[in-house]
Structure formats: C-alpha cells, structure tokens
Write a protein that holds these residues in place. Sequence first.
Motif, PDB file in Angstrom:
ATOM      1  N   ALA A 148     -46.130  40.203   4.167  1.00  0.00           N
ATOM      2  CA  ALA A 148     -45.122  41.197   3.792  1.00  0.00           C
ATOM      3  C   ALA A 148     -43.771  40.526   3.525  1.00  0.00           C
ATOM      4  O   ALA A 148     -43.066  40.867   2.568  1.00  0.00           O
ATOM      5  CB  ALA A 148     -44.978  42.243   4.895  1.00  0.00           C
ATOM      6  N   GLU A 149     -43.421  39.560   4.352  1.00  0.00           N
ATOM      7  CA  GLU A 149     -42.152  38.840   4.170  1.00  0.00           C
ATOM      8  C   GLU A 149     -42.124  38.099   2.833  1.00  0.00           C
ATOM      9  O   GLU A 149     -41.138  38.159   2.092  1.00  0.00           O
ATOM     10  CB  GLU A 149     -41.962  37.857   5.316  1.00  0.00           C
ATOM     11  N   LEU A 150     -43.219  37.406   2.529  1.00  0.00           N
ATOM     12  CA  LEU A 150     -43.301  36.680   1.256  1.00  0.00           C
ATOM     13  C   LEU A 150     -43.232  37.632   0.063  1.00  0.00           C
ATOM     14  O   LEU A 150     -42.557  37.352  -0.936  1.00  0.00           O
ATOM     15  CB  LEU A 150     -44.583  35.858   1.197  1.00  0.00           C
ATOM     16  N   LEU A 151     -43.924  38.756   0.164  1.00  0.00           N
ATOM     17  CA  LEU A 151     -43.937  39.713  -0.940  1.00  0.00           C
ATOM     18  C   LEU A 151     -42.571  40.355  -1.145  1.00  0.00           C
ATOM     19  O   LEU A 151     -42.139  40.573  -2.291  1.00  0.00           O
ATOM     20  CB  LEU A 151     -44.995  40.787  -0.695  1.00  0.00           C
ATOM     21  N   ARG A 152     -41.882  40.658  -0.046  1.00  0.00           N
ATOM     22  CA  ARG A 152     -40.539  41.231  -0.185  1.00  0.00           C
ATOM     23  C   ARG A 152     -39.613  40.246  -0.893  1.00  0.00           C
ATOM     24  O   ARG A 152     -38.807  40.636  -1.748  1.00  0.00           O
ATOM     25  CB  ARG A 152     -39.984  41.617   1.186  1.00  0.00           C
ATOM     26  N   ASN A 153     -39.731  38.970  -0.540  1.00  0.00           N
ATOM     27  CA  ASN A 153     -38.912  37.953  -1.205  1.00  0.00           C
ATOM     28  C   ASN A 153     -39.302  37.820  -2.679  1.00  0.00           C
ATOM     29  O   ASN A 153     -38.443  37.644  -3.544  1.00  0.00           O
ATOM     30  CB  ASN A 153     -39.069  36.603  -0.503  1.00  0.00           C
ATOM     31  N   ALA A 154     -40.602  37.901  -2.950  1.00  0.00           N
ATOM     32  CA  ALA A 154     -41.076  37.731  -4.322  1.00  0.00           C
ATOM     33  C   ALA A 154     -40.574  38.828  -5.246  1.00  0.00           C
ATOM     34  O   ALA A 154     -40.207  38.565  -6.395  1.00  0.00           O
ATOM     35  CB  ALA A 154     -42.604  37.683  -4.336  1.00  0.00           C
ATOM     36  N   VAL A 155     -40.553  40.062  -4.757  1.00  0.00           N
ATOM     37  CA  VAL A 155     -40.157  41.172  -5.646  1.00  0.00           C
ATOM     38  C   VAL A 155     -38.645  41.312  -5.758  1.00  0.00           C
ATOM     39  O   VAL A 155     -38.152  41.930  -6.701  1.00  0.00           O
ATOM     40  CB  VAL A 155     -40.786  42.514  -5.193  1.00  0.00           C
ATOM     41  N   THR A 156     -37.917  40.746  -4.802  1.00  0.00           N
ATOM     42  CA  THR A 156     -36.455  40.898  -4.834  1.00  0.00           C
ATOM     43  C   THR A 156     -35.756  39.679  -5.420  1.00  0.00           C
ATOM     44  O   THR A 156     -34.561  39.743  -5.727  1.00  0.00           O
ATOM     45  CB  THR A 156     -35.897  41.145  -3.417  1.00  0.00           C
ATOM     46  N   THR A 157     -36.469  38.541  -5.560  1.00  0.00           N
ATOM     47  CA  THR A 157     -35.852  37.339  -6.130  1.00  0.00           C
ATOM     48  C   THR A 157     -36.708  36.856  -7.301  1.00  0.00           C
ATOM     49  O   THR A 157     -37.058  37.620  -8.167  1.00  0.00           O
ATOM     50  CB  THR A 157     -35.695  36.244  -5.051  1.00  0.00           C
ATOM     51  N   ARG A 158     -37.039  35.557  -7.314  1.00  0.00           N
ATOM     52  CA  ARG A 158     -37.879  34.995  -8.371  1.00  0.00           C
ATOM     53  C   ARG A 158     -39.319  34.976  -7.892  1.00  0.00           C
ATOM     54  O   ARG A 158     -39.697  34.181  -7.041  1.00  0.00           O
ATOM     55  CB  ARG A 158     -37.418  33.578  -8.725  1.00  0.00           C
ATOM     56  N   TRP A 159     -40.150  35.828  -8.471  1.00  0.00           N
ATOM     57  CA  TRP A 159     -41.524  35.941  -7.998  1.00  0.00           C
ATOM     58  C   TRP A 159     -42.319  34.659  -8.195  1.00  0.00           C
ATOM     59  O   TRP A 159     -43.230  34.352  -7.411  1.00  0.00           O
ATOM     60  CB  TRP A 159     -42.228  37.102  -8.710  1.00  0.00           C
TER      61      TRP A 159
END
Length: 239
Positions: free
Chosen positions: A158-169
């Motif tokens: 979940a942490e990785l996915l949140r970062n992926a959708v809010t920054t550079r996927w």
Amino acid sequence: MWAVRRPPLRYDRHPPPPFNAPAARRLRAALGLDPDHVAHALRASYDLPYVTPALVAAWERGNASPSLPELTALAGALWCSPGELIGRPRTLREHRMARGLAPEDVAHTVGLELHAYLRMEETGQWRGTERQTAALTRVLGLSLADVLAVTGREERLAELLRNAVTTRWQAYVRPVSKLAPLDRRLLEEVLHGLHQDYQAHMAATLTWGGGPPDASDPGRDFLTHVVDHFWTAVAAEAG
C-alpha cells in the motif's frame, strides 16, 4: 443437572471469523428448513443447548455473529463447509477456517510445530520460510493478494502504491514487482493506469481557489483503497 463444558482450545479464543449472513439464509432455505429446525439440530446434534430459533434468526439478519464452534456446528447443520458461511477471508486464521482445516493439519503440511503456527495466527505475523510459504499457499489455495495479506506485506504494498500514484509511477515498478512478482509489462500498465486515475480524482476535487481538497474527497478515498484498486486493475489487465 448442567453438563460441564470444556474450555475452548487456544485457537478458539479469538474474535469469530467474518460471517456471511445471506449465505446462511440461502443455504437454510435451499434445504427447506426454518430457524426452528436449525436450532433443534444445533441443540440435539452439536451440544449447543442454548441455541434458539431467535438466535439463528439474529445470525441470519446480521444482528449477531456465531462463535467459531457455533459456525462450525451451523455448517454441519446446513450440510456445507465452514468456508461457505465465512465472508471474504483476510487473516491466516480466516483462510484456514474457510478451508475447513484444523490448525494441526496446516502446521503439519507446511512443516511447523503446532505452537509456532498458532502463534503466527494469533499475532498475524507469518515467519515461515520461502518453502513453507509456498506450502501454505497450496494448502490454503491462496492468491498472490492473499499471500501478501497473510504474510504481513500488504501495508508495504500500500505504501509503494500510494507513492507510485502520487509521484512518478515509473520509479515504483521494480519495488512493487519485488513484492508482487507480476509480468513487468502488466505491472507498468497497472501502475500507469492507477496514476492516471488518481490524478483525475485530484483534478476533479480541486477547489477553484486553489486550496487543498477536503479531507473526505475522492482522491483521499482512492489512496485509502489503493490496494483494492491495484488488484482489480491486475485482474482486468490479466483477463
């Protein structure tokens, strides 16, 4: 004279698994039974003298949930497996119950001492080896999503996915693939799509004044359920 009831085993002293009340009603109706018949069967055949038709009806309405012994007995009375009366399993214990397996069976199959396996169920922290994890996956019929959940790695995903959708996927394709070993092209498509979906949610909820979105906005809700969105997208791309 009241019968002496044995204390429950250690693995029964837990909150009951999620109960599928509509399934219980449907299975009972399919057998042509009413709550009186079910209550009688639980009293007469499963040593549950306190069960009344009103209690059975409360289970079916979702006003009460059966304990683990009650759920197992109810499955017997309805001629089904316990798994058919359980909602979507999330924990290791719930997956085991959905398969109708005893802890001893799972522990033996994966090569663990019973006390060690029970400790993992109790704490929700899977500490098995790679080989034991593979055996657990087979015996419980776990999907990749289930494996991440029961082994305690879902929050990291979940942490990785949140970062992926809010920054550079693109920067999160490899980290996500280490947790969820999927085809790289499929994973790229999924992360790209999630990124676009999230950005669309944010664009739709920005205020005209340029202020931050409200705490209850769809963008925040998207992040809360990002793991579910991920697996839904994976299934859509793979299908």
